[in-house]
Design a protein around this motif. Structure first.
Motif, PDB file in Angstrom:
ATOM      1  N   GLN A   3       0.742  -1.223   0.009  1.00 42.92           N
ATOM      2  CA  GLN A   3       0.078   0.084   0.011  1.00 42.92           C
ATOM      3  C   GLN A   3       0.806   1.265  -0.144  1.00 42.92           C
ATOM      4  O   GLN A   3       1.892   1.193   0.835  1.00 42.92           O
ATOM      5  N   PRO A   4       0.816   2.097  -0.843  1.00 49.47           N
ATOM      6  CA  PRO A   4      -0.385   2.211  -1.839  1.00 49.47           C
ATOM      7  C   PRO A   4      -0.058   1.420  -3.115  1.00 49.47           C
ATOM      8  O   PRO A   4       1.253   1.102  -3.280  1.00 49.47           O
ATOM      9  N   TYR A  43       1.101   7.066   9.765  1.00 52.97           N
ATOM     10  CA  TYR A  43       1.709   6.379   8.667  1.00 52.97           C
ATOM     11  C   TYR A  43       1.174   4.764   8.928  1.00 52.97           C
ATOM     12  O   TYR A  43       1.018   4.436  10.042  1.00 52.97           O
ATOM     13  N   THR A  44       1.004   4.111   7.838  1.00 49.23           N
ATOM     14  CA  THR A  44       0.510   2.525   7.938  1.00 49.23           C
ATOM     15  C   THR A  44       1.778   1.754   8.043  1.00 49.23           C
ATOM     16  O   THR A  44       1.671   0.759   8.858  1.00 49.23           O
ATOM     17  N   SER A  45       2.819   2.263   7.561  1.00 46.27           N
ATOM     18  CA  SER A  45       4.041   1.478   7.403  1.00 46.27           C
ATOM     19  C   SER A  45       4.973   1.592   8.426  1.00 46.27           C
ATOM     20  O   SER A  45       5.181   2.832   8.829  1.00 46.27           O
ATOM     21  N   ARG A  51       6.810   4.602   4.013  1.00 50.06           N
ATOM     22  CA  ARG A  51       6.636   5.774   4.416  1.00 50.06           C
ATOM     23  C   ARG A  51       6.585   6.969   3.485  1.00 50.06           C
ATOM     24  O   ARG A  51       5.895   7.818   3.004  1.00 50.06           O
ATOM     25  N   GLU A  54       3.915   6.364   0.955  1.00 43.27           N
ATOM     26  CA  GLU A  54       2.599   7.008   1.321  1.00 43.27           C
ATOM     27  C   GLU A  54       2.767   8.595   1.041  1.00 43.27           C
ATOM     28  O   GLU A  54       1.535   8.940   0.944  1.00 43.27           O
ATOM     29  N   LYS A  58       0.006  10.677  -0.992  1.00 44.57           N
ATOM     30  CA  LYS A  58      -0.735  11.814  -0.558  1.00 44.57           C
ATOM     31  C   LYS A  58      -0.494  13.154  -1.256  1.00 44.57           C
ATOM     32  O   LYS A  58      -0.906  14.356  -0.446  1.00 44.57           O
TER      33      LYS A  58
END
Length: 65
Positions: A3-4, A43-45, A51, A54, A58
């Motif tokens: 992701q993404p 952050y999801t990572s 990061r 991401e 964004k």
């Protein structure tokens, strides 16, 4: 799954080579300066490369025209 998605990133950057170059420079900045554009919990990572991806997704990192 990563992701993404790579398709979303390529639609923003335009070239996979430019994306790799952009991400590598951003990861190096993160490691040297410990500067992140988002808060830790946004952050999801957990890793810098995720990061940086991401941030590109964004629209926080822009390519030079």
């Amino acid at each position: 799954m990563i992701q993404p998605s790579i398709d979303k990133l390529l639609s923003q950057v335009g070239s996979k080579y430019l994306l790799v170059n952009l991400i590598s420079k951003r990861v190096q900045e993160m490691q040297e300066n410990n500067h992140y554009q988002l808060k830790e919990n946004e952050y999801t990572s957990k890793k810098e490369i995720g990061r940086a991806l991401e941030e590109v997704a964004k629209n926080m990192i822009h390519t030079e025209a």
